[in-house]
Design a protein around this motif. Sequence first.
Motif, PDB file in Angstrom:
ATOM      1  N   TRP A 103      37.364  39.072  47.214  1.00 50.05           N
ATOM      2  CA  TRP A 103      38.119  39.437  46.013  1.00 50.05           C
ATOM      3  C   TRP A 103      39.560  38.949  46.123  1.00 50.05           C
ATOM      4  O   TRP A 103      40.106  38.391  45.172  1.00 50.05           O
ATOM      5  N   GLY A 104      40.190  39.158  47.264  1.00 50.86           N
ATOM      6  CA  GLY A 104      41.566  38.696  47.445  1.00 50.86           C
ATOM      7  C   GLY A 104      41.661  37.185  47.478  1.00 50.86           C
ATOM      8  O   GLY A 104      42.625  36.599  46.973  1.00 50.86           O
ATOM      9  N   ALA A 105      40.649  36.542  48.073  1.00 54.03           N
ATOM     10  CA  ALA A 105      40.663  35.085  48.156  1.00 54.03           C
ATOM     11  C   ALA A 105      40.588  34.454  46.765  1.00 54.03           C
ATOM     12  O   ALA A 105      41.321  33.510  46.461  1.00 54.03           O
ATOM     13  N   VAL A 106      39.703  34.965  45.916  1.00 52.63           N
ATOM     14  CA  VAL A 106      39.569  34.412  44.570  1.00 52.63           C
ATOM     15  C   VAL A 106      40.808  34.720  43.729  1.00 52.63           C
ATOM     16  O   VAL A 106      41.315  33.854  42.993  1.00 52.63           O
ATOM     17  N   ALA A 107      41.335  35.941  43.844  1.00 50.49           N
ATOM     18  CA  ALA A 107      42.478  36.342  43.028  1.00 50.49           C
ATOM     19  C   ALA A 107      43.718  35.509  43.354  1.00 50.49           C
ATOM     20  O   ALA A 107      44.346  34.921  42.459  1.00 50.49           O
ATOM     21  N   LEU A 108      44.065  35.438  44.634  1.00 49.34           N
ATOM     22  CA  LEU A 108      45.262  34.683  45.002  1.00 49.34           C
ATOM     23  C   LEU A 108      45.013  33.176  44.937  1.00 49.34           C
ATOM     24  O   LEU A 108      45.928  32.395  44.631  1.00 49.34           O
ATOM     25  N   GLY A 109      43.778  32.758  45.210  1.00 50.09           N
ATOM     26  CA  GLY A 109      43.445  31.344  45.052  1.00 50.09           C
ATOM     27  C   GLY A 109      43.598  30.895  43.607  1.00 50.09           C
ATOM     28  O   GLY A 109      44.084  29.798  43.324  1.00 50.09           O
ATOM     29  N   ALA A 110      43.201  31.761  42.669  1.00 54.49           N
ATOM     30  CA  ALA A 110      43.360  31.453  41.248  1.00 54.49           C
ATOM     31  C   ALA A 110      44.832  31.349  40.874  1.00 54.49           C
ATOM     32  O   ALA A 110      45.213  30.511  40.034  1.00 54.49           O
ATOM     33  N   LEU A 111      45.665  32.164  41.492  1.00 51.56           N
ATOM     34  CA  LEU A 111      47.101  32.072  41.239  1.00 51.56           C
ATOM     35  C   LEU A 111      47.635  30.717  41.689  1.00 51.56           C
ATOM     36  O   LEU A 111      48.445  30.088  40.992  1.00 51.56           O
ATOM     37  N   GLY A 112      47.190  30.259  42.850  1.00 52.49           N
ATOM     38  CA  GLY A 112      47.606  28.943  43.321  1.00 52.49           C
ATOM     39  C   GLY A 112      47.154  27.839  42.386  1.00 52.49           C
ATOM     40  O   GLY A 112      47.917  26.906  42.082  1.00 52.49           O
ATOM     41  N   VAL A 113      45.908  27.930  41.896  1.00 54.44           N
ATOM     42  CA  VAL A 113      45.398  26.934  40.950  1.00 54.44           C
ATOM     43  C   VAL A 113      46.205  26.958  39.653  1.00 54.44           C
ATOM     44  O   VAL A 113      46.476  25.922  39.048  1.00 54.44           O
ATOM     45  N   TRP A 114      46.608  28.150  39.233  1.00 51.34           N
ATOM     46  CA  TRP A 114      47.407  28.274  38.012  1.00 51.34           C
ATOM     47  C   TRP A 114      48.721  27.508  38.145  1.00 51.34           C
ATOM     48  O   TRP A 114      49.138  26.810  37.219  1.00 51.34           O
ATOM     49  N   PHE A 115      49.373  27.636  39.302  1.00 52.75           N
ATOM     50  CA  PHE A 115      50.598  26.870  39.534  1.00 52.75           C
ATOM     51  C   PHE A 115      50.329  25.374  39.435  1.00 52.75           C
ATOM     52  O   PHE A 115      51.100  24.619  38.833  1.00 52.75           O
ATOM     53  N   GLY A 116      49.231  24.922  40.055  1.00 53.94           N
ATOM     54  CA  GLY A 116      48.892  23.504  40.006  1.00 53.94           C
ATOM     55  C   GLY A 116      48.571  23.032  38.599  1.00 53.94           C
ATOM     56  O   GLY A 116      48.952  21.919  38.204  1.00 53.94           O
ATOM     57  N   CYS A 117      47.871  23.847  37.828  1.00 56.18           N
ATOM     58  CA  CYS A 117      47.529  23.479  36.455  1.00 56.18           C
ATOM     59  C   CYS A 117      48.773  23.366  35.577  1.00 56.18           C
ATOM     60  O   CYS A 117      48.872  22.481  34.732  1.00 56.18           O
ATOM     61  N   ARG A 118      49.720  24.268  35.773  1.00 59.08           N
ATOM     62  CA  ARG A 118      50.948  24.228  34.979  1.00 59.08           C
ATOM     63  C   ARG A 118      51.725  22.941  35.216  1.00 59.08           C
ATOM     64  O   ARG A 118      52.278  22.358  34.287  1.00 59.08           O
ATOM     65  N   SER A 119      51.752  22.481  36.455  1.00 58.82           N
ATOM     66  CA  SER A 119      52.488  21.256  36.764  1.00 58.82           C
ATOM     67  C   SER A 119      51.815  20.018  36.199  1.00 58.82           C
ATOM     68  O   SER A 119      52.469  18.983  36.026  1.00 58.82           O
ATOM     69  N   ARG A 120      50.517  20.109  35.894  1.00 60.55           N
ATOM     70  CA  ARG A 120      49.772  18.957  35.374  1.00 60.55           C
ATOM     71  C   ARG A 120      49.410  19.093  33.907  1.00 60.55           C
ATOM     72  O   ARG A 120      48.815  18.175  33.331  1.00 60.55           O
ATOM     73  N   GLY A 121      49.724  20.224  33.308  1.00 68.84           N
ATOM     74  CA  GLY A 121      49.371  20.425  31.900  1.00 68.84           C
ATOM     75  C   GLY A 121      47.882  20.588  31.681  1.00 68.84           C
ATOM     76  O   GLY A 121      47.352  20.173  30.647  1.00 68.84           O
ATOM     77  N   LEU A 122      47.182  21.222  32.630  1.00 69.19           N
ATOM     78  CA  LEU A 122      45.736  21.400  32.536  1.00 69.19           C
ATOM     79  C   LEU A 122      45.399  22.809  32.084  1.00 69.19           C
ATOM     80  O   LEU A 122      46.162  23.746  32.292  1.00 69.19           O
ATOM     81  N   SER A 123      44.227  22.957  31.505  1.00 72.37           N
ATOM     82  CA  SER A 123      43.737  24.270  31.102  1.00 72.37           C
ATOM     83  C   SER A 123      43.113  24.960  32.309  1.00 72.37           C
ATOM     84  O   SER A 123      42.194  24.429  32.938  1.00 72.37           O
ATOM     85  N   LEU A 124      43.618  26.154  32.629  1.00 67.00           N
ATOM     86  CA  LEU A 124      43.082  26.901  33.767  1.00 67.00           C
ATOM     87  C   LEU A 124      41.620  27.264  33.555  1.00 67.00           C
ATOM     88  O   LEU A 124      40.821  27.232  34.495  1.00 67.00           O
TER      89      LEU A 124
END
Length: 336
Positions: A103-124
Amino acid sequence: MPLASIPSPSQGVWYLGVVPIRAYALCIVLGVVVAVIIGERRWRARGGAPGTIVDLAVWAVPFGLVGGRLYHVITDWQLYFGPEAPNRPIDALFIWNGGLGIWGAVALGALGVWFGCRSRGLSLSAVADTVAPGIAVAQAIGRWGNYFNQELFGSPTDLPWGLEIDPGRPGTVPGVSTYHPTFLYESIWDLGLALILIWAGRKFVLRHGRVFALYVAGYTLGRFWIEGLRIDTAHHILGLRLNQWTSIILFVAALAYFWYAGRKTGEESVGATPEPALDGEGAVDPAHPSDQADEAEKDGPDGPGDEEPDDGPDSPAASLEESTPHAGSEGKKEKR
């Protein structure tokens, strides 16, 4: 004694000189690699740029490891802190000894992906749908790390697929040698879930995070009954283990989001860029965008305001037209 059983590995760590090679860590790394490969193939098939999932993994993996360890330590704090804790507080940092909460891995991993998506203009949501089957496969592979560590097994059993556990391991029962191989149950469940996610995504064209919602619902459904078989130390609330309550909450939340996301109709950005045209097939000078090229054609070869070339009977254009055979009407239609 059972008629048959699954033997446990005699060791879970090997040494390359003085460098320890731990099976638990290898299973985690292998799972991540396979998940990235699957995600890359699915992302390209969706029209995304190659290498995107690899770049996002640079964000997701460290965030996920920290989140997974934090969840484990917080929910099983009694293993590391307190007068009767079997481990030292410093052991909470030793991730290679096991202990990652999904649960913690997916939750915080998703936060990291969100940061990456924002920098590339991608849909999470587009990224989440793409990587969901790969995450399930990664979990299926990672669970084999528990097998090598002889941990997180289930209750005693005499079934032919009972797992042999060395006496004296945490959670073992005196006089009992075989237990439910919960690592194997979850590994098989996760592989089946990955196949269902791929099939459902294609069959029903699921978008806007609905494939990821199915992953959460499917995983928590299996985790609920598998968690009920485990006999390792855990907090209990109203007769259920903490992870079972977490499974119930996330299962309901995933179904609610699946229904809600079905009403969305907007486009999701995958950050794709059009491929450049080949020479001779409508290629445009990169220094002059297509709209500028159109203006140049309108203005003529000598710049804006030039007069139309003389098309009289003595003009070079007329001479060229007379010397060139005319194509049929059908050929003109094809050129247009």
